[in-house]
Design a protein around this motif. Structure first.
Motif, PDB file in Angstrom:
ATOM      1  N   PHE A   1      10.099  -0.168  -5.789  1.00 29.23           N
ATOM      2  CA  PHE A   1      10.919   0.511  -6.795  1.00 29.23           C
ATOM      3  C   PHE A   1      10.649   2.019  -6.783  1.00 29.23           C
ATOM      4  CE2 PHE A   1      11.536   1.836 -11.338  1.00 29.23           C
ATOM      5  CZ  PHE A   1      12.924   1.747 -11.329  1.00 29.23           C
TER       6      PHE A   1
ATOM      7  N   LEU B   1       2.830  -8.151  -6.813  1.00 30.42           N
ATOM      8  CA  LEU B   1       3.358  -7.424  -7.973  1.00 30.42           C
ATOM      9  C   LEU B   1       3.285  -5.912  -7.732  1.00 30.42           C
ATOM     10  CD1 LEU B   1       1.910  -9.507 -10.954  1.00 30.42           C
ATOM     11  CD2 LEU B   1       4.207  -9.570  -9.994  1.00 30.42           C
TER      12      LEU B   1
ATOM     13  N   GLU C   1      12.320   3.526  -3.802  1.00 31.24           N
ATOM     14  CA  GLU C   1      13.777   3.599  -4.005  1.00 31.24           C
ATOM     15  C   GLU C   1      14.141   4.774  -4.905  1.00 31.24           C
ATOM     16  OE1 GLU C   1      15.403  -0.950  -3.413  1.00 31.24           O
ATOM     17  OE2 GLU C   1      14.968  -0.294  -5.448  1.00 31.24           O
TER      18      GLU C   1
ATOM     19  N   VAL D   1       6.135  -4.860  -5.515  1.00 34.60           N
ATOM     20  CA  VAL D   1       7.422  -4.683  -6.213  1.00 34.60           C
ATOM     21  C   VAL D   1       7.483  -3.294  -6.852  1.00 34.60           C
ATOM     22  CG1 VAL D   1       8.804  -5.499  -8.160  1.00 34.60           C
ATOM     23  CG2 VAL D   1       7.740  -7.144  -6.626  1.00 34.60           C
ATOM     24  N   GLU D   2       6.379  -2.891  -7.465  1.00 32.39           N
ATOM     25  CA  GLU D   2       6.329  -1.553  -8.082  1.00 32.39           C
ATOM     26  C   GLU D   2       6.503  -0.466  -7.021  1.00 32.39           C
ATOM     27  OE1 GLU D   2       6.224  -0.934 -11.204  1.00 32.39           O
ATOM     28  OE2 GLU D   2       5.292  -2.639 -12.225  1.00 32.39           O
TER      29      GLU D   2
END
Lengths: 86, 405
Positions: free
Chosen positions: A45, A38, A48, A41-42
């Motif tokens: 992001f 998890l 990006e 994923v953070e």
């Protein structure tokens, strides 16, 4: 640029890692730094957003090392800058 | 048929951060409708709502959790936690966890996430959404997050039928319990759609009150949006007694119906059918109902149609059965409404007192009911009814009875 990317990656990792910034080397994996999927994923992001890149579907992010992430981001940033629309 | 009982209660509403606060302020007749403070509402025609006062998500969840929890799921999680704690459900027992269901109703789901995402995308030119946007905004996220947090592994899903969402969730929970498929159900509803765009959309329906919600009175001019969550733990009596759980009430019956008439205009037949079905399911006559927590939105048409439906179902008893709408205090919580108002019914049974319709001015001769207005009324209560009639003509009616030993 690579140095800047390295620093930015560490800035972002530090928000999620249990290791301190100075304890993370290029060989430290996300998992070893105390991050789970998890958190990964953070982090993707955040990277990006920070570099305005799109990171393709990662296979096993938690096993990736700081060095892997720096190299991947450097490559994507270079590709973006080389593209005609950049 | 298995008896279904209530063993846990939790809520987070404009009337307070837990069930005891809700029940206390409800019986005091406090109105929680106030000017909207969550965002700048100055450009809106409607500038009031029943918001949970002082709620700050950072006070309840860490940053990691918040990236996955829309506000509606946060409310649902907190209400569920309270109810599970009160019921002392033994969810660490894998067998019990597998025979426990979670059914939550929501009308709008992750509205705030959608709205903020679209603002970033269309207005601010963002090129990407946060990776958890989809799992965060889906209606079922609240049910799955409660399941993950409490390790509940039985049937887990969300019902959505606008203002009857929680009523349908509770009714389906009763069916699962009666069928023997589960022994316990964590059920209710949650809603969090006091957002700029939602209020603007509701304005379009021309059903919103500009200041206060005054159901059934002559000066009523519409509904007021509320928000929050309410969760009940339902259990078969066998299960509750076997583990020595405190029993707060019995859920004696439910009815469901559809008007099959109009997307927004309520019709008498559907509500009549839902109330009759609930009475039949509970094995009660209309005369045995002491109090109705009405759908009572405060719109001209709803209150008129609901009055006619009550008169049709209750006949002569329509002049004696007590009626009130607690929406006048906690607002219309839409998909959570039936659960919030179930808690109002439980408080009524527990305290033998009827929560009032507040903000009531003059009686409307067309709403000729035994209305409890402005102040709670003490009277003996054995069986109470909770009505929810949603847009689209989707109706539920629930009947609770005082806990018998």
């Amino acid at each position: 640029m690579s140095e800047l990317i390295h620093e930015s990656v560490l800035d972002i990792f530090c928000k999620y890692a249990t290791l301190r910034r100075e304890e993370m080397t290029l060989e430290t994996s996300l998992l070893a730094a105390g991050m789970d999927s998890l958190d990964a994923v953070e982090i993707l992001f955040a990277l990006e957003e920070r570099f305005d890149i799109t990171i393709p579907n990662p296979a096993s992010v938690t096993e990736a090392t700081v060095g892997d992430v720096v190299n991947l981001v450097s490559k994507l940033v270079a590709e973006k800058e080389a593209s005609p629309s950049a | 048929m298995k008896q279904i009982v209530v063993t846990g209660r939790g809520s987070l509403t404009a009337l307070g951060m837990d069930y005891p606060a809700f029940a206390e302020r409800l019986m005091r007749g406090e109105c929680a409708i106030a000017p909207i403070t969550r965002f700048d509402a100055s450009a809106l025609q409607i500038q009031v709502a029943a918001q949970i006062p002082g709620y700050q998500e950072q006070d309840w969840f860490d940053e990691g959790a918040l990236s996955q929890l829309d506000r509606f799921a946060q409310y649902g999680m907190l209400a569920a936690q309270q109810a599970i704690r009160e019921a002392a459900l033994p969810l660490q027992d894998e067998q019990f966890a597998r025979r426990t269901a979670i059914l939550l109703g929501t009308g709008c789901g992750g509205q705030e996430t959608q709205e903020q995402g679209y603002h970033r995308l269309y207005v601010q030119g963002a090129k990407r959404f946060h990776p958890f946007t989809v799992p965060k905004l889906i209606h079922s996220s609240v049910a799955s997050q409660i399941s993950i947090a409490h390790k509940v592994t039985g049937p887990v899903f969300t019902t959505s039928s606008a203002c009857s969402s929680a009523g349908h969730a509770i009714a389906m929970s009763v069916l699962l319990l009666r069928s023997g498929m589960v022994d316990a159900a964590i059920t209710g509803g949650t809603e969090a759609c006091i957002t700029f765009a939602t209020v603007r959309a509701w304005e379009g329906l021309r059903v919103m009150a500009k200041s206060l919600c005054r159901p059934f009175c002559k000066q009523r001019d519409g509904m007021v949006l509320g928000e929050g969550a309410a969760v009940l733990v339902l259990e078969t009596r066998e299960s509750a007694e076997a583990r020595g759980a405190a029993i707060f009430a019995e859920l004696a019956g439910f009815g469901m119906s559809s008007d099959a008439h109009n997307p927004v205009q309520a019709h008498v037949d559907g509500p009549v059918a839902a109330m009759q079905a609930a009475l039949q399911d509970a094995g009660l006559s209309a005369e045995q109902i002491d109090y109705i927590n009405a759908h009572g939105t405060g719109t001209h048409l709803n209150d008129l149609v609901e009055t006619q439906a009550i008169q049709q179902v209750f006949g002569g008893h329509a002049r004696t059965v007590a009626v009130s709408s607690s929406k006048s205090m906690h607002g219309h919580t839409l998909g959570a409404a039936s659960a919030v108002e179930s808690l109002a019914c439980l408080a009524a049974l527990q305290e033998q007192k009827i929560p009032p319709t507040v903000n009531f001015l003059d009686a409307d001769p067309q709403c000729d009911l035994n209305l409890v207005t402005n102040q709670a009324r003490s009277q003996p209560l054995s069986a109470v009814m909770n009505n929810s009639f949603a847009f689209g003509g989707l109706n539920t009616s629930l009947i609770f009875k005082a806990a018998s030993t």
